[in-house]
Scaffold this motif. Structure first.
Motif, PDB file in Angstrom:
ATOM      1  N   ILE A  21       0.948  -1.072  -0.040  1.00  0.00           N
ATOM      2  CA  ILE A  21       0.145   0.159   0.033  1.00  0.00           C
ATOM      3  C   ILE A  21       1.118   1.240  -0.142  1.00  0.00           C
ATOM      4  O   ILE A  21       1.882   1.375   0.809  1.00  0.00           O
ATOM      5  CB  ILE A  21      -0.825   0.148   1.228  1.00  0.00           C
ATOM      6  CG1 ILE A  21      -1.752  -1.293   1.302  1.00  0.00           C
ATOM      7  CG2 ILE A  21      -1.784   1.258   1.320  1.00  0.00           C
ATOM      8  CD1 ILE A  21      -2.640  -1.165   2.440  1.00  0.00           C
ATOM      9  N   LEU A  22       0.815   2.002  -1.001  1.00  0.00           N
ATOM     10  CA  LEU A  22       1.308   3.551  -0.923  1.00  0.00           C
ATOM     11  C   LEU A  22       0.564   4.644  -0.201  1.00  0.00           C
ATOM     12  O   LEU A  22      -0.600   4.597  -0.709  1.00  0.00           O
ATOM     13  CB  LEU A  22       1.667   3.883  -2.473  1.00  0.00           C
ATOM     14  CG  LEU A  22       2.166   5.160  -2.725  1.00  0.00           C
ATOM     15  CD1 LEU A  22       3.443   5.353  -2.015  1.00  0.00           C
ATOM     16  CD2 LEU A  22       2.425   5.429  -4.139  1.00  0.00           C
ATOM     17  N   VAL A  23       0.869   4.894   0.742  1.00  0.00           N
ATOM     18  CA  VAL A  23       0.028   5.713   1.573  1.00  0.00           C
ATOM     19  C   VAL A  23       0.625   7.359   1.586  1.00  0.00           C
ATOM     20  O   VAL A  23       1.858   7.338   1.846  1.00  0.00           O
ATOM     21  CB  VAL A  23       0.171   5.546   3.135  1.00  0.00           C
ATOM     22  CG1 VAL A  23      -0.735   6.419   3.916  1.00  0.00           C
ATOM     23  CG2 VAL A  23      -0.471   4.113   3.329  1.00  0.00           C
ATOM     24  N   VAL A  24      -0.223   8.271   0.847  1.00  0.00           N
ATOM     25  CA  VAL A  24       0.392   9.592   0.662  1.00  0.00           C
ATOM     26  C   VAL A  24      -0.469  10.442   1.866  1.00  0.00           C
ATOM     27  O   VAL A  24      -1.671  10.680   1.673  1.00  0.00           O
ATOM     28  CB  VAL A  24      -0.266   9.965  -0.585  1.00  0.00           C
ATOM     29  CG1 VAL A  24       0.240  11.515  -0.849  1.00  0.00           C
ATOM     30  CG2 VAL A  24       0.344   8.958  -1.729  1.00  0.00           C
ATOM     31  N   GLU A  25       0.217  11.090   2.687  1.00  0.00           N
ATOM     32  CA  GLU A  25      -0.206  11.809   3.847  1.00  0.00           C
ATOM     33  C   GLU A  25       0.698  12.882   4.115  1.00  0.00           C
ATOM     34  O   GLU A  25       1.817  12.608   4.244  1.00  0.00           O
ATOM     35  CB  GLU A  25      -0.478  11.038   5.000  1.00  0.00           C
ATOM     36  CG  GLU A  25      -0.953  11.725   6.111  1.00  0.00           C
ATOM     37  CD  GLU A  25      -2.323  12.643   6.172  1.00  0.00           C
ATOM     38  OE1 GLU A  25      -2.162  13.972   6.229  1.00  0.00           O
ATOM     39  OE2 GLU A  25      -3.251  12.073   5.635  1.00  0.00           O
ATOM     40  N   ASP A  26       0.192  14.450   4.131  1.00  0.00           N
ATOM     41  CA  ASP A  26       1.347  15.362   4.287  1.00  0.00           C
ATOM     42  C   ASP A  26       1.500  15.486   5.894  1.00  0.00           C
ATOM     43  O   ASP A  26       2.519  16.129   6.055  1.00  0.00           O
ATOM     44  CB  ASP A  26       0.890  16.420   3.509  1.00  0.00           C
ATOM     45  CG  ASP A  26      -0.492  17.014   4.059  1.00  0.00           C
ATOM     46  OD1 ASP A  26      -1.152  16.320   4.966  1.00  0.00           O
ATOM     47  OD2 ASP A  26      -0.870  18.112   3.803  1.00  0.00           O
ATOM     48  N   ASN A  27       0.848  14.869   6.771  1.00  0.00           N
ATOM     49  CA  ASN A  27       1.025  15.075   8.073  1.00  0.00           C
ATOM     50  C   ASN A  27       1.756  13.763   8.665  1.00  0.00           C
ATOM     51  O   ASN A  27       1.324  12.796   8.603  1.00  0.00           O
ATOM     52  CB  ASN A  27      -0.256  14.923   8.855  1.00  0.00           C
ATOM     53  CG  ASN A  27      -0.296  14.972  10.271  1.00  0.00           C
ATOM     54  OD1 ASN A  27       0.447  14.431  11.050  1.00  0.00           O
ATOM     55  ND2 ASN A  27      -0.989  15.873  10.846  1.00  0.00           N
ATOM     56  N   GLU A  28       3.001  14.103   8.917  1.00  0.00           N
ATOM     57  CA  GLU A  28       4.074  13.201   9.116  1.00  0.00           C
ATOM     58  C   GLU A  28       3.730  12.158  10.263  1.00  0.00           C
ATOM     59  O   GLU A  28       3.622  11.047  10.183  1.00  0.00           O
ATOM     60  CB  GLU A  28       5.480  13.574   9.371  1.00  0.00           C
ATOM     61  CG  GLU A  28       6.550  12.616   9.549  1.00  0.00           C
ATOM     62  CD  GLU A  28       7.907  13.147   9.492  1.00  0.00           C
ATOM     63  OE1 GLU A  28       8.793  12.446   9.409  1.00  0.00           O
ATOM     64  OE2 GLU A  28       8.111  14.541   9.299  1.00  0.00           O
ATOM     65  N   LYS A  29       3.024  12.953  11.487  1.00  0.00           N
ATOM     66  CA  LYS A  29       2.540  11.906  12.659  1.00  0.00           C
ATOM     67  C   LYS A  29       1.616  11.162  12.356  1.00  0.00           C
ATOM     68  O   LYS A  29       1.477   9.813  12.557  1.00  0.00           O
ATOM     69  CB  LYS A  29       2.348  12.889  13.767  1.00  0.00           C
ATOM     70  CG  LYS A  29       3.301  13.613  14.375  1.00  0.00           C
ATOM     71  CD  LYS A  29       2.877  14.512  15.408  1.00  0.00           C
ATOM     72  CE  LYS A  29       4.101  15.273  15.968  1.00  0.00           C
ATOM     73  NZ  LYS A  29       3.497  16.248  17.262  1.00  0.00           N
ATOM     74  N   LEU A  30       0.607  11.603  11.390  1.00  0.00           N
ATOM     75  CA  LEU A  30      -0.509  10.852  10.807  1.00  0.00           C
ATOM     76  C   LEU A  30      -0.049   9.715  10.112  1.00  0.00           C
ATOM     77  O   LEU A  30      -0.292   8.320  10.275  1.00  0.00           O
ATOM     78  CB  LEU A  30      -1.622  11.499  10.172  1.00  0.00           C
ATOM     79  CG  LEU A  30      -2.740  10.891   9.680  1.00  0.00           C
ATOM     80  CD1 LEU A  30      -3.550   9.742  10.987  1.00  0.00           C
ATOM     81  CD2 LEU A  30      -3.809  11.582   9.254  1.00  0.00           C
ATOM     82  N   LEU A  31       0.994   9.822   9.192  1.00  0.00           N
ATOM     83  CA  LEU A  31       1.591   9.006   8.204  1.00  0.00           C
ATOM     84  C   LEU A  31       2.357   7.701   9.176  1.00  0.00           C
ATOM     85  O   LEU A  31       2.126   6.910   8.954  1.00  0.00           O
ATOM     86  CB  LEU A  31       2.494   9.610   7.399  1.00  0.00           C
ATOM     87  CG  LEU A  31       3.409   8.879   6.324  1.00  0.00           C
ATOM     88  CD1 LEU A  31       2.118   8.254   5.448  1.00  0.00           C
ATOM     89  CD2 LEU A  31       4.198   9.642   5.640  1.00  0.00           C
ATOM     90  N   VAL A  32       2.814   8.134   9.979  1.00  0.00           N
ATOM     91  CA  VAL A  32       3.443   7.101  11.010  1.00  0.00           C
ATOM     92  C   VAL A  32       2.706   6.312  11.700  1.00  0.00           C
ATOM     93  O   VAL A  32       2.799   5.128  11.645  1.00  0.00           O
ATOM     94  CB  VAL A  32       4.462   7.853  12.124  1.00  0.00           C
ATOM     95  CG1 VAL A  32       4.975   6.749  13.125  1.00  0.00           C
ATOM     96  CG2 VAL A  32       5.677   8.589  11.618  1.00  0.00           C
TER      97      VAL A  32
END
Length: 66
Positions: A11-22
């Motif tokens: 899964i390629l996850v694209v999210e600009d909020n680094e904490k949420l991405l983690v």
């Protein structure tokens, strides 16, 4: 808990909020998925040349950001 159904799924996850991405990455990996994170649309485009994801997940409103 990981299952044989999720093993090998990328899964390629694209999210600009680094904490949420983690958080998303940890949760998905715990379920057995291979996660490729991207912090921006440009990162996503670069990764698409290298990674062939089975699924892509976008945070926020992709139409206005990517």
């Amino acid at each position: 808990m990981a299952s044989s159904e999720t093993a090998g799924t990328t899964i390629l996850v694209v999210e600009d909020n680094e904490k949420l991405l983690v958080l998303l990455r940890r949760a998905l990996e715990r379920e057995g998925y291979r996660v490729v994170p991207a912090l921006s649309g440009s990162d996503m485009m670069k990764l698409l040349h290298v990674v062939k994801p089975d699924l892509m997940a976008f945070g926020g409103n992709p139409a206005s950001k990517y």
